[in-house]
Enzyme design. Structure first.
Site, short mmCIF file in Angstrom:
data_model
loop_
_atom_site.label_atom_id
_atom_site.label_comp_id
_atom_site.label_asym_id
_atom_site.label_seq_id
_atom_site.Cartn_x
_atom_site.Cartn_y
_atom_site.Cartn_z
N GLY A 109 93.37 25.73 17.79
CA GLY A 109 92.98 26.25 19.10
C GLY A 109 91.96 25.36 19.80
O GLY A 109 92.02 25.15 21.01
N SER B 109 96.69 29.60 18.12
CA SER B 109 96.25 29.07 16.83
C SER B 109 96.88 29.90 15.71
O SER B 109 97.04 31.11 15.85
CB SER B 109 94.72 29.14 16.76
OG SER B 109 94.27 28.75 15.49
N ALA B 110 97.21 29.23 14.60
CA ALA B 110 97.96 29.92 13.53
C ALA B 110 97.10 30.78 12.61
O ALA B 110 97.54 31.81 12.13
CB ALA B 110 98.70 28.87 12.68
N HIS B 111 95.85 30.35 12.38
CA HIS B 111 95.12 31.00 11.27
C HIS B 111 94.56 32.38 11.60
O HIS B 111 94.02 33.05 10.72
CB HIS B 111 94.03 30.07 10.71
CG HIS B 111 92.84 29.86 11.60
ND1 HIS B 111 91.63 30.46 11.33
CD2 HIS B 111 92.68 29.13 12.71
CE1 HIS B 111 90.77 30.07 12.26
NE2 HIS B 111 91.37 29.26 13.10
N CYS C 135 77.54 30.11 13.97
CA CYS C 135 76.36 29.89 13.14
C CYS C 135 76.03 28.41 13.18
O CYS C 135 76.90 27.58 12.99
CB CYS C 135 76.66 30.24 11.68
SG CYS C 135 77.15 31.94 11.49
C1 LIG Z 1 89.19 32.65 21.47
C2 LIG Z 1 89.26 31.48 20.55
N1 LIG Z 1 89.57 30.27 21.03
C3 LIG Z 1 89.65 29.19 20.25
C4 LIG Z 1 89.38 29.26 18.92
C5 LIG Z 1 89.46 28.02 18.08
O1 LIG Z 1 90.64 28.01 17.32
P1 LIG Z 1 90.75 27.09 16.01
O2 LIG Z 1 89.90 27.74 14.95
O3 LIG Z 1 92.20 27.10 15.67
O4 LIG Z 1 90.27 25.73 16.37
C6 LIG Z 1 89.03 30.49 18.35
C7 LIG Z 1 88.67 30.59 16.92
O5 LIG Z 1 87.70 31.21 16.55
C8 LIG Z 1 88.97 31.64 19.19
O6 LIG Z 1 88.63 32.84 18.72
#
Ligand SMILES: Cc1ncc(COP(=O)(O)O)c(C=O)c1O
Length: 391
Positions: free
Chosen positions: A73, A201-203, A327
């Site tokens: 993401g 995002s996958a995770h 954090c």
């Molecule tokens: C709203 C949002 N955008 C972007 C991200 C970033 O995604 P990634 O962990 O795959 O880099 C996160 C992850 O915490 C998220 O919650």
């Protein structure tokens, strides 16, 4: 062994067995480079194509080629913001976003400001919603991109994405949304919602870490992210991580397939949690929109409690939750989201995010609320003593 309860699913999730089964053959049986012309390469490429098709189908993209795989993401957000801003810089250099975006969007916007772009960071109301009137007032002749997240990761508020995208298009502005927390939680239909670019995002949906994608509507221009290869239609060079992409495709398919059943489960768990907290702990307030929010995220402020201490005590009881914000060097930053929503320092300082997953049970909630009650009482008695001592 002490019981452990994971209530930090907005941070990440475990990889489901169905997803792992999809990924495993890609580590050895089908190990070709998806770019190679021989049969090993074609087999790997077929897996990547399948994943692309699955994701395109899940979000109703009109073509699979509108999906560009990334390392997650953060990469997709950075690419969307900077890549689209740069590609349209001849038209204008003004971007609109909100004050409650993920840092992947906010920091990419800061970088653009350093390059001479202007960015408007829209405020939000006390529930975390962008006000349409503010958006309308901020659009200028030189605005090229509006980026507003679909679901906030700290409080779970769902934005009025369809209305915002419509306004963007009325003014001939491109619309991007970070939908990382929305996939599997709400219906995402890029055609119906008029979305030009979208980050996934996958995770967060029981897929592997380190893989995501940018949906980019056919015809929208973007600067290349990585040079050096023809992968992802030349826009993001680099050998494709086939196992990760296969897992992402499968996780997305499952998240959409099982969405209504999972959401029902999460709603039940959330309602039970809120009832138990309400019955057992005083001086607690809910942050975020009371109705327009996802089922999996609950953000609560505990008066007279310091969130860092509460997180530590809960961790000692085997409960994994989060402050919602990043954090840094082992200390927790003040949340920019809660600040933008106008929370006072005490409420912001005592705010904890509980994020539920499809496997959380009422038993998990009982365990969590028991630990929560004990820890909050402990911290409040110290806080009362400290205050009395200061008098
Ligand atoms: C709203 C949002 N955008 C972007 C991200 C970033 O995604 P990634 O962990 O795959 O880099 C996160 C992850 O915490 C998220 O919650």
């Amino acid at each position: 062994m002490e019981k452990k309860v994971y209530l930090d699913n907005a941070s990440t999730t475990y990889v489901s067995s169905e997803v792992m089964a999809e990924m495993l053959p890609c580590f050895n049986a089908i190990y070709g480079n998806a770019n190679s012309v021989h049969s090993y390469g074609r087999d790997a490429s077929a897996i990547v194509d399948r994943a692309r098709d699955r994701i395109a189908h899940a979000i109703n993209a009109s073509k699979s080629q509108e999906i560009y795989f990334t390392s997650g993401g953060t990469e997709a957000d950075n690419w969307a913001i900077r890549g689209i801003a740069h590609a349209y810089s001849n038209k204008g250099r003004h971007i609109i976003t909100s004050q409650i975006e993920h840092h992947a969007v906010l920091d990419a916007c800061k970088r653009l400001e350093e390059e001479g772009f202007e960015v408007t960071y829209l405020p939000v109301d006390s529930h975390g919603l962008v006000k349409i009137v503010d958006l309308l007032h901020s659009i200028r002749k030189d605005t090229t991109l509006i980026s507003i997240m679909s679901v906030n990761n700290e409080v779970g508020t769902i934005q009025n994405i369809k209305a915002i995208a419509k306004i963007a298009h009325d003014y001939d502005v491109i619309f991007h949304t970070d939908a990382v927390q929305a996939l599997g939680a709400i219906k995402l239909d890029v055609q119906d919602m008029e979305i030009d670019a979208m980050t996934l995002s996958a995770h967060k949906i029981h897929g592997p870490k380190g893989v995501g994608c940018l949906y980019l509507k056919n015809g929208i221009r973007i600067e290349n992210l990585l040079e050096g290869g023809s992968q992802e239609r030349g826009k993001r060079g680099g050998t494709v991580n086939v196992p990760a992409v296969a897992g992402f495709g499968k996780a997305t398919e499952i998240a959409v397939r099982d969405m209504s059943i999972n959401q029902q489960k999460l709603r039940n768990v959330r309602e039970y949690f809120l009832k138990q907290v309400g019955d057992n702990i005083e001086l607690v307030s809910l942050n975020g929109h009371p109705l327009q929010k996802v089922n999996g995220i609950v953000n609560l402020s505990f008066d007279m409690v310091d969130k860092e201490s509460l997180l530590m005590l809960l961790d000692m009881e085997g409960i994994a939750v989060s402050a919602g914000s990043a954090c840094t060097a082992n200390s927790i930053e003040q949340s920019h989201v809660l600040k933008a929503m106008g929370l006072d320092d005490e409420k912001a300082n005592g705010a904890i995010r509980f994020s539920f997953g499809k496997n959380n049970s009422k038993h998990d909630i009982d365990h969590c609320v028991e630990a929560l009650k004990k820890s909050v009482e402990q911290l409040r008695s110290i806080s009362a003593l400290t205050k009395a001592g200061r008098k």
